[in-house]
Design a protein around this motif. Structure first.
Motif, PDB file in Angstrom:
ATOM      1  N   LYS A   1     100.937 -41.510  71.326  1.00 16.40           N
ATOM      2  CA  LYS A   1     101.041 -40.068  71.546  1.00 16.40           C
ATOM      3  C   LYS A   1     100.408 -39.677  72.881  1.00 16.40           C
ATOM      4  CE  LYS A   1      97.239 -38.250  68.729  1.00 16.40           C
ATOM      5  NZ  LYS A   1      96.949 -37.340  67.622  1.00 16.40           N
ATOM      6  N   GLU A   2      99.397 -40.432  73.322  1.00 21.02           N
ATOM      7  CA  GLU A   2      98.803 -40.157  74.635  1.00 21.02           C
ATOM      8  C   GLU A   2      99.828 -40.371  75.746  1.00 21.02           C
ATOM      9  OE1 GLU A   2      95.752 -40.746  71.676  1.00 21.02           O
ATOM     10  OE2 GLU A   2      97.345 -42.123  72.265  1.00 21.02           O
ATOM     11  N   GLU A   3     100.620 -41.440  75.619  1.00 22.11           N
ATOM     12  CA  GLU A   3     101.679 -41.696  76.606  1.00 22.11           C
ATOM     13  C   GLU A   3     102.742 -40.606  76.559  1.00 22.11           C
ATOM     14  OE1 GLU A   3     103.450 -45.616  76.615  1.00 22.11           O
ATOM     15  OE2 GLU A   3     101.518 -46.521  76.148  1.00 22.11           O
ATOM     16  N   VAL A   4     103.053 -40.112  75.360  1.00 19.61           N
ATOM     17  CA  VAL A   4     104.013 -39.011  75.235  1.00 19.61           C
ATOM     18  C   VAL A   4     103.513 -37.805  76.021  1.00 19.61           C
ATOM     19  CG1 VAL A   4     105.026 -37.305  73.663  1.00 19.61           C
ATOM     20  CG2 VAL A   4     104.919 -39.704  72.968  1.00 19.61           C
TER      21      VAL A   4
ATOM     22  N   VAL B   1      95.791 -30.216  76.198  1.00 18.93           N
ATOM     23  CA  VAL B   1      96.636 -30.641  75.069  1.00 18.93           C
ATOM     24  C   VAL B   1      95.847 -31.589  74.168  1.00 18.93           C
ATOM     25  CG1 VAL B   1      98.719 -31.909  74.390  1.00 18.93           C
ATOM     26  CG2 VAL B   1      98.805 -30.304  76.313  1.00 18.93           C
ATOM     27  N   GLN B   2      95.120 -32.530  74.762  1.00 16.98           N
ATOM     28  CA  GLN B   2      94.359 -33.496  73.966  1.00 16.98           C
ATOM     29  C   GLN B   2      93.239 -32.822  73.180  1.00 16.98           C
ATOM     30  OE1 GLN B   2      93.428 -36.334  77.072  1.00 16.98           O
ATOM     31  NE2 GLN B   2      95.161 -37.633  76.512  1.00 16.98           N
ATOM     32  N   GLU B   3      92.600 -31.817  73.774  1.00 13.87           N
ATOM     33  CA  GLU B   3      91.555 -31.083  73.054  1.00 13.87           C
ATOM     34  C   GLU B   3      92.140 -30.403  71.825  1.00 13.87           C
ATOM     35  OE1 GLU B   3      89.521 -28.406  75.696  1.00 13.87           O
ATOM     36  OE2 GLU B   3      88.491 -30.048  76.712  1.00 13.87           O
ATOM     37  N   ARG B   4      93.310 -29.814  71.966  1.00  6.91           N
ATOM     38  CA  ARG B   4      93.970 -29.160  70.831  1.00  6.91           C
ATOM     39  C   ARG B   4      94.334 -30.207  69.777  1.00  6.91           C
ATOM     40  NH1 ARG B   4      95.625 -28.286  66.822  1.00  6.91           N
ATOM     41  NH2 ARG B   4      97.008 -26.690  66.016  1.00  6.91           N
ATOM     42  N   GLU B   5      94.820 -31.347  70.201  1.00  8.28           N
ATOM     43  CA  GLU B   5      95.219 -32.408  69.290  1.00  8.28           C
ATOM     44  C   GLU B   5      94.011 -32.970  68.544  1.00  8.28           C
ATOM     45  OE1 GLU B   5      98.162 -34.185  67.361  1.00  8.28           O
ATOM     46  OE2 GLU B   5      98.602 -32.942  69.102  1.00  8.28           O
ATOM     47  N   ASN B   6      92.865 -33.060  69.230  1.00 10.28           N
ATOM     48  CA  ASN B   6      91.646 -33.556  68.593  1.00 10.28           C
ATOM     49  C   ASN B   6      91.125 -32.587  67.537  1.00 10.28           C
ATOM     50  OD1 ASN B   6      91.646 -35.886  70.127  1.00 10.28           O
ATOM     51  ND2 ASN B   6      90.315 -35.031  71.706  1.00 10.28           N
TER      52      ASN B   6
ATOM     53  N   ILE C   1     104.499 -30.986  67.278  1.00 10.61           N
ATOM     54  CA  ILE C   1     104.545 -29.834  68.187  1.00 10.61           C
ATOM     55  C   ILE C   1     103.199 -29.721  68.913  1.00 10.61           C
ATOM     56  CG2 ILE C   1     105.130 -27.395  68.449  1.00 10.61           C
ATOM     57  CD1 ILE C   1     106.350 -27.434  65.667  1.00 10.61           C
ATOM     58  N   PRO C   2     102.892 -30.682  69.792  1.00 11.82           N
ATOM     59  CA  PRO C   2     101.646 -30.556  70.559  1.00 11.82           C
ATOM     60  C   PRO C   2     101.737 -29.371  71.509  1.00 11.82           C
ATOM     61  CG  PRO C   2     102.980 -32.346  71.421  1.00 11.82           C
ATOM     62  CD  PRO C   2     103.661 -31.851  70.168  1.00 11.82           C
ATOM     63  N   HIS C   3     100.591 -28.769  71.798  1.00 13.37           N
ATOM     64  CA  HIS C   3     100.625 -27.645  72.722  1.00 13.37           C
ATOM     65  C   HIS C   3      99.299 -27.508  73.460  1.00 13.37           C
ATOM     66  CE1 HIS C   3      99.868 -26.324  68.583  1.00 13.37           C
ATOM     67  NE2 HIS C   3      99.066 -25.405  69.063  1.00 13.37           N
ATOM     68  N   GLY C   4      99.431 -26.941  74.652  1.00 20.46           N
ATOM     69  CA  GLY C   4      98.265 -26.693  75.473  1.00 20.46           C
ATOM     70  C   GLY C   4      98.320 -25.306  76.059  1.00 20.46           C
ATOM     71  N   LYS C   5      97.279 -24.524  75.753  1.00 14.77           N
ATOM     72  CA  LYS C   5      97.091 -23.239  76.425  1.00 14.77           C
ATOM     73  C   LYS C   5      96.188 -23.555  77.600  1.00 14.77           C
ATOM     74  CE  LYS C   5      95.847 -21.805  72.348  1.00 14.77           C
ATOM     75  NZ  LYS C   5      95.236 -21.070  71.255  1.00 14.77           N
TER      76      LYS C   5
ATOM     77  N   ILE D   1     106.407 -42.962  66.848  1.00 12.91           N
ATOM     78  CA  ILE D   1     105.060 -42.956  67.417  1.00 12.91           C
ATOM     79  C   ILE D   1     104.075 -42.471  66.353  1.00 12.91           C
ATOM     80  CG2 ILE D   1     103.598 -41.990  69.250  1.00 12.91           C
ATOM     81  CD1 ILE D   1     105.980 -43.585  70.382  1.00 12.91           C
ATOM     82  N   GLU D   2     102.966 -43.186  66.184  1.00 12.65           N
ATOM     83  CA  GLU D   2     101.926 -42.752  65.249  1.00 12.65           C
ATOM     84  C   GLU D   2     101.305 -41.452  65.766  1.00 12.65           C
ATOM     85  OE1 GLU D   2      99.914 -41.952  62.317  1.00 12.65           O
ATOM     86  OE2 GLU D   2     101.107 -43.766  62.167  1.00 12.65           O
ATOM     87  N   TRP D   3     101.210 -40.429  64.891  1.00 11.59           N
ATOM     88  CA  TRP D   3     100.738 -39.111  65.322  1.00 11.59           C
ATOM     89  C   TRP D   3      99.735 -38.506  64.352  1.00 11.59           C
ATOM     90  CZ3 TRP D   3     103.255 -37.685  69.922  1.00 11.59           C
ATOM     91  CH2 TRP D   3     102.798 -36.490  70.502  1.00 11.59           C
ATOM     92  N   GLU D   4      99.277 -39.265  63.358  1.00  7.96           N
ATOM     93  CA  GLU D   4      98.401 -38.726  62.316  1.00  7.96           C
ATOM     94  C   GLU D   4      99.011 -37.466  61.699  1.00  7.96           C
ATOM     95  OE1 GLU D   4      96.407 -38.872  65.537  1.00  7.96           O
ATOM     96  OE2 GLU D   4      96.260 -41.012  65.192  1.00  7.96           O
TER      97      GLU D   4
END
Length: 150
Positions: free
Chosen positions: A21-24, A48-53, A65-69, A87-90
């Motif tokens: 998912k990081e590569e995505v 985006v990674q902070e939101r995902e975490n 539906i990852p997103h970054g404000k 892709i593994e996405w939890e």
């Protein structure tokens, strides 16, 4: 968003060949930078990674539906990608994904604009026919046509 349009053909990727998912997120963020929707690659990826975490954006049924404000977003938009492998996405249903909607949200759209885009996409994804059309589409043109209703 120009004239309320959220998805542009240049932000649709079919057969994205990545493994994590990081590569995505990195690959799609690079596309946003290239297409002029963001102006700082690393800041956007970090947001985006902070939101995902904070909480997974894998909603189930093979979709995330990852997103970054982010202040690095020049114009709010959505990137659509279909990966070549799952892709593994939890995800909430614990299954991997191969359909990704990456939302890039500008600071000015942070409140209602961001929620409206997310709600529009989410409501369409509850429609089995819509989801099947996306999963069966094989070209950017087909995806653009299907997503034009969002």
């Amino acid at each position: 968003m120009i004239d309320g349009k959220k998805i542009y053909k240049e932000n649709i990727v079919i057969d994205l060949d990545v493994n994590t998912k990081e590569e995505v997120v990195e690959t799609l963020a690079e596309l946003l930078l290239k297409n002029g929707f963001i102006n700082n690659l690393h800041a956007f990826i970090k947001d985006v990674q902070e939101r995902e975490n904070h909480m997974t954006t894998g909603i189930g049924n093979g979709i995330a539906i990852p997103h970054g404000k982010s202040s690095s977003v020049v114009e709010s938009t959505v990137v659509f990608a279909k990966t070549t492998k799952y892709i593994e996405w939890e995800s909430l249903d614990e299954n991997p994904v191969n359909i990704i909607f990456l939302l890039a949200i500008a600071e000015k759209d942070k409140g209602d604009g961001h929620l409206r885009i997310l709600a529009d996409i989410s409501s369409h994804l509850m429609d089995d026919e819509f989801v099947n059309e996306i999963k069966n589409a094989t070209t950017e043109n087909e995806i653009e046509q299907i997503l034009s209703s969002i």
